[in-house]
Motif scaffolding. Structure first.
Motif, PDB file in Angstrom:
ATOM      1  N   ARG A  97      58.781 -88.296 -41.679  1.00 34.15           N
ATOM      2  CA  ARG A  97      59.678 -89.094 -40.835  1.00 34.15           C
ATOM      3  C   ARG A  97      59.696 -88.552 -39.404  1.00 34.15           C
ATOM      4  NH1 ARG A  97      59.600 -93.436 -41.305  1.00 34.15           N
ATOM      5  NH2 ARG A  97      57.680 -92.852 -42.318  1.00 34.15           N
ATOM      6  N   SER A  98      59.717 -87.237 -39.263  1.00 28.81           N
ATOM      7  CA  SER A  98      59.760 -86.661 -37.916  1.00 28.81           C
ATOM      8  C   SER A  98      58.461 -86.903 -37.159  1.00 28.81           C
ATOM      9  CB  SER A  98      60.102 -85.171 -37.962  1.00 28.81           C
ATOM     10  OG  SER A  98      59.133 -84.442 -38.677  1.00 28.81           O
ATOM     11  N   MET A  99      57.371 -87.097 -37.880  1.00 27.52           N
ATOM     12  CA  MET A  99      56.118 -87.518 -37.226  1.00 27.52           C
ATOM     13  C   MET A  99      56.251 -88.957 -36.728  1.00 27.52           C
ATOM     14  SD  MET A  99      53.336 -85.861 -39.866  1.00 27.52           S
ATOM     15  CE  MET A  99      51.871 -86.365 -38.947  1.00 27.52           C
ATOM     16  N   ALA A 100      56.882 -89.797 -37.538  1.00 26.42           N
ATOM     17  CA  ALA A 100      57.073 -91.201 -37.148  1.00 26.42           C
ATOM     18  C   ALA A 100      57.895 -91.311 -35.867  1.00 26.42           C
ATOM     19  CB  ALA A 100      57.748 -91.974 -38.275  1.00 26.42           C
ATOM     20  N   TRP A 101      58.885 -90.418 -35.701  1.00 28.31           N
ATOM     21  CA  TRP A 101      59.733 -90.463 -34.505  1.00 28.31           C
ATOM     22  C   TRP A 101      58.947 -90.124 -33.240  1.00 28.31           C
ATOM     23  CZ3 TRP A 101      63.741 -86.876 -37.304  1.00 28.31           C
ATOM     24  CH2 TRP A 101      64.294 -87.593 -38.388  1.00 28.31           C
ATOM     25  N   GLN A 102      57.758 -89.541 -33.435  1.00 23.52           N
ATOM     26  CA  GLN A 102      56.899 -89.213 -32.288  1.00 23.52           C
ATOM     27  C   GLN A 102      55.782 -90.242 -32.109  1.00 23.52           C
ATOM     28  OE1 GLN A 102      55.858 -84.801 -32.180  1.00 23.52           O
ATOM     29  NE2 GLN A 102      56.594 -85.011 -34.273  1.00 23.52           N
ATOM     30  N   VAL A 153      60.918 -79.223 -28.281  1.00 26.04           N
ATOM     31  CA  VAL A 153      60.457 -79.628 -29.613  1.00 26.04           C
ATOM     32  C   VAL A 153      60.318 -81.145 -29.577  1.00 26.04           C
ATOM     33  CG1 VAL A 153      60.925 -79.633 -32.088  1.00 26.04           C
ATOM     34  CG2 VAL A 153      61.658 -77.680 -30.680  1.00 26.04           C
ATOM     35  N   ASN A 154      59.104 -81.604 -29.621  1.00 24.03           N
ATOM     36  CA  ASN A 154      58.798 -83.011 -29.358  1.00 24.03           C
ATOM     37  C   ASN A 154      59.623 -84.007 -30.168  1.00 24.03           C
ATOM     38  OD1 ASN A 154      56.733 -83.314 -27.327  1.00 24.03           O
ATOM     39  ND2 ASN A 154      55.884 -84.910 -28.626  1.00 24.03           N
ATOM     40  N   PHE A 155      59.653 -83.800 -31.498  1.00 27.58           N
ATOM     41  CA  PHE A 155      60.314 -84.806 -32.326  1.00 27.58           C
ATOM     42  C   PHE A 155      61.824 -84.799 -32.113  1.00 27.58           C
ATOM     43  CE2 PHE A 155      60.993 -81.457 -35.562  1.00 27.58           C
ATOM     44  CZ  PHE A 155      62.197 -81.833 -36.142  1.00 27.58           C
ATOM     45  N   TYR A 180      52.752 -77.809 -38.892  1.00 28.20           N
ATOM     46  CA  TYR A 180      51.883 -78.047 -37.734  1.00 28.20           C
ATOM     47  C   TYR A 180      51.571 -79.539 -37.604  1.00 28.20           C
ATOM     48  CZ  TYR A 180      51.263 -73.110 -38.931  1.00 28.20           C
ATOM     49  OH  TYR A 180      51.486 -71.801 -39.291  1.00 28.20           O
ATOM     50  N   ASN A 181      51.932 -80.337 -38.640  1.00 26.54           N
ATOM     51  CA  ASN A 181      51.847 -81.789 -38.530  1.00 26.54           C
ATOM     52  C   ASN A 181      52.860 -82.340 -37.534  1.00 26.54           C
ATOM     53  OD1 ASN A 181      50.004 -83.022 -40.797  1.00 26.54           O
ATOM     54  ND2 ASN A 181      51.155 -81.415 -41.842  1.00 26.54           N
ATOM     55  N   THR A 182      54.032 -81.725 -37.491  1.00 30.97           N
ATOM     56  CA  THR A 182      55.134 -82.305 -36.720  1.00 30.97           C
ATOM     57  C   THR A 182      55.556 -81.498 -35.501  1.00 30.97           C
ATOM     58  OG1 THR A 182      57.315 -83.334 -36.896  1.00 30.97           O
ATOM     59  CG2 THR A 182      56.985 -81.299 -38.144  1.00 30.97           C
ATOM     60  N   ILE A 183      55.346 -80.182 -35.526  1.00 32.81           N
ATOM     61  CA  ILE A 183      55.649 -79.386 -34.323  1.00 32.81           C
ATOM     62  C   ILE A 183      54.409 -78.589 -33.891  1.00 32.81           C
ATOM     63  CG2 ILE A 183      58.154 -79.248 -34.481  1.00 32.81           C
ATOM     64  CD1 ILE A 183      57.862 -76.563 -35.945  1.00 32.81           C
ATOM     65  N   PRO A 184      53.267 -79.258 -33.734  1.00 32.34           N
ATOM     66  CA  PRO A 184      52.052 -78.523 -33.352  1.00 32.34           C
ATOM     67  C   PRO A 184      52.204 -77.817 -32.005  1.00 32.34           C
ATOM     68  CG  PRO A 184      51.708 -80.890 -33.062  1.00 32.34           C
ATOM     69  CD  PRO A 184      52.993 -80.715 -33.823  1.00 32.34           C
ATOM     70  N   GLU A 185      53.017 -78.405 -31.100  1.00 30.65           N
ATOM     71  CA  GLU A 185      53.166 -77.815 -29.763  1.00 30.65           C
ATOM     72  C   GLU A 185      53.735 -76.402 -29.833  1.00 30.65           C
ATOM     73  OE1 GLU A 185      57.021 -80.031 -30.634  1.00 30.65           O
ATOM     74  OE2 GLU A 185      54.882 -80.390 -30.950  1.00 30.65           O
ATOM     75  N   ILE A 186      54.625 -76.157 -30.802  1.00 29.58           N
ATOM     76  CA  ILE A 186      55.223 -74.826 -30.948  1.00 29.58           C
ATOM     77  C   ILE A 186      54.175 -73.817 -31.402  1.00 29.58           C
ATOM     78  CG2 ILE A 186      56.964 -73.457 -32.176  1.00 29.58           C
ATOM     79  CD1 ILE A 186      58.098 -75.508 -30.144  1.00 29.58           C
ATOM     80  N   TYR A 187      53.362 -74.208 -32.373  1.00 31.40           N
ATOM     81  CA  TYR A 187      52.402 -73.267 -32.951  1.00 31.40           C
ATOM     82  C   TYR A 187      51.142 -73.110 -32.098  1.00 31.40           C
ATOM     83  CZ  TYR A 187      55.434 -72.537 -36.847  1.00 31.40           C
ATOM     84  OH  TYR A 187      56.509 -72.155 -37.608  1.00 31.40           O
ATOM     85  N   LEU A 188      50.762 -74.130 -31.364  1.00 33.47           N
ATOM     86  CA  LEU A 188      49.656 -73.970 -30.408  1.00 33.47           C
ATOM     87  C   LEU A 188      50.053 -72.987 -29.317  1.00 33.47           C
ATOM     88  CD1 LEU A 188      48.620 -77.716 -30.249  1.00 33.47           C
ATOM     89  CD2 LEU A 188      47.093 -75.852 -30.931  1.00 33.47           C
ATOM     90  N   ALA A 189      51.295 -73.092 -28.845  1.00 33.31           N
ATOM     91  CA  ALA A 189      51.780 -72.151 -27.832  1.00 33.31           C
ATOM     92  C   ALA A 189      51.920 -70.748 -28.416  1.00 33.31           C
ATOM     93  CB  ALA A 189      53.124 -72.629 -27.268  1.00 33.31           C
ATOM     94  N   LEU A 190      52.368 -70.650 -29.672  1.00 32.69           N
ATOM     95  CA  LEU A 190      52.503 -69.348 -30.334  1.00 32.69           C
ATOM     96  C   LEU A 190      51.137 -68.687 -30.484  1.00 32.69           C
ATOM     97  CD1 LEU A 190      54.691 -68.605 -33.461  1.00 32.69           C
ATOM     98  CD2 LEU A 190      52.367 -67.740 -33.311  1.00 32.69           C
ATOM     99  N   ASN A 242      60.879 -71.382 -36.910  1.00 40.13           N
ATOM    100  CA  ASN A 242      61.616 -71.039 -38.127  1.00 40.13           C
ATOM    101  C   ASN A 242      62.944 -71.772 -38.225  1.00 40.13           C
ATOM    102  OD1 ASN A 242      59.494 -69.370 -38.637  1.00 40.13           O
ATOM    103  ND2 ASN A 242      60.697 -67.514 -38.921  1.00 40.13           N
ATOM    104  N   ALA A 243      63.583 -71.978 -37.092  1.00 37.87           N
ATOM    105  CA  ALA A 243      64.833 -72.738 -37.107  1.00 37.87           C
ATOM    106  C   ALA A 243      64.582 -74.143 -37.660  1.00 37.87           C
ATOM    107  CB  ALA A 243      65.423 -72.815 -35.704  1.00 37.87           C
ATOM    108  N   VAL A 244      63.517 -74.781 -37.173  1.00 42.49           N
ATOM    109  CA  VAL A 244      63.160 -76.120 -37.653  1.00 42.49           C
ATOM    110  C   VAL A 244      62.801 -76.085 -39.128  1.00 42.49           C
ATOM    111  CG1 VAL A 244      61.505 -78.014 -37.434  1.00 42.49           C
ATOM    112  CG2 VAL A 244      62.433 -76.928 -35.380  1.00 42.49           C
ATOM    113  N   ILE A 245      61.991 -75.101 -39.524  1.00 39.64           N
ATOM    114  CA  ILE A 245      61.541 -75.001 -40.914  1.00 39.64           C
ATOM    115  C   ILE A 245      62.725 -74.842 -41.860  1.00 39.64           C
ATOM    116  CG2 ILE A 245      60.348 -73.489 -42.565  1.00 39.64           C
ATOM    117  CD1 ILE A 245      58.326 -72.916 -40.247  1.00 39.64           C
TER     118      ILE A 245
END
Length: 307
Positions: A257-262, A301-303, A210-220, A240-243
């Motif tokens: 790193r994926s947080m940095a890309w955002q 997926v933002n990042f 949820y640090n890096t793909i919060p948009e997915i889990y907020l929508a879920l 799950n694909a990302v995980i």
């Protein structure tokens, strides 16, 4: 209503940014807090497993929490993980957490020595008696899982108001709500089973990704609350694909790193965790994620969109 029951929704298990020399990076931490609050998360779970708590000294753990609570400024609730093997140390961390404005405590059970159930109960009893903050016990395989009977014992301790449940036995979430009470708060802690945890009655979700793909889990989370389980399932599949793509690739370092890309550089991990130090290593990781995005046809997926 318990104090913990006001803390629901999507709560990242916050990463702790270290610089290239493994020192805590306060500037990066403040930027991460603002990034996540700006993305709409419902709270922050600080200095847990994802936060590399057991890589830090007690003084460092305190400083991390001080920086987070100062930067949050009451915008979202903060749960401070104060778990340690020693009750004495955990009480010190708990009292400090209360002093600096944390909203709740959480703790793994004392581990390593194979403590008895009575000793674990004593651990939580002593900690919760030391502050006025509610306690969220932490059921996680790394520190030893609680059976249902143990959860019932913990729930009887004054101040223990909930549990972070990171185990696949989600039928017990339903059972806890039925037999212990609907106001005993449950956070589902397995990122790859967020939909299941919420469907079985969890009040919120706490997790690393949820640090890096919060948009997915907020929508879920919103989809489950709206009863749209087909949408929730589709979002869980993306998550799950990302995980599962990330897990073999130094996952905490890859999350950072994926947080940095955002635009939220989360720095590096402490050894012996691996890292992506050089530009070449990071570019190689990016290339793998680009290929993964194309192969799966992932959108939103933002990042991944950022690279």
């Amino acid at each position: 209503m318990s104090a913990l029951s006001k803390i629901t929704g999507v709560l990242p298990a916050l990463v702790t940014p270290f610089d290239e020399n493994e020192n805590f990076d306060e500037g990066r931490m403040r930027a991460i807090v603002d990034f996540l609050i700006g993305r709409g998360v419902d709270g922050l779970y600080v200095t847990g497993s994802t936060g590399e708590a057991f890589m830090m000294s007690p003084e460092e753990r305190k400083r991390v929490l001080e920086v987070v609570t100062d930067e949050v400024k009451g915008r979202v609730p903060v749960i401070a993980h104060i778990g340690a093997i020693s009750t004495h140390l955990s009480i010190d961390l708990a009292r400090h957490a209360e002093k600096v404005g944390a909203d709740a405590l959480s703790s793994v059970p004392p581990f390593y020595w194979g403590f008895s159930q009575d000793q674990v109960v004593s651990y939580y009893t002593d900690i919760t008696a030391s502050t006025g903050l509610p306690m969220c016990a932490y059921n996680v395989p790394l520190a030893g899982l609680f059976g249902f009977d143990m959860i019932k014992r913990l729930a009887e301790i004054p101040g223990v108001e909930g549990i972070k449940y990171t185990a696949p036995t989600h039928h017990d979430i339903m059972r806890v709500k039925a037999e212990i009470g609907s106001d005993f708060v449950i956070y589902s802690g397995a990122d790859e089973m967020a939909m299941s945890g919420l469907a079985f009655g969890a009040d919120g979700i706490i997790g690393s990704f949820y640090n890096t793909i919060p948009e997915i889990y907020l929508a879920l989370y919103a989809a489950v609350k709206a009863g749209d389980m087909a949408e929730a399932k589709a979002l869980q599949e993306v998550g799950n694909a990302v995980i599962f793509f990330t897990l073999p690739r130094n996952p905490i370092a890859a999350i950072k790193r994926s947080m940095a890309w955002q635009g939220a550089d989360a720095g590096y991990c402490r050894k012996p965790f691996g890292n992506f130090y050089s530009a070449a290593e990071e570019e190689s990781l990016k290339a793998e994620f680009r290929a993964f995005k194309a192969e799966r046809g992932l959108t939103g997926v933002n990042f991944l969109d950022a690279i």
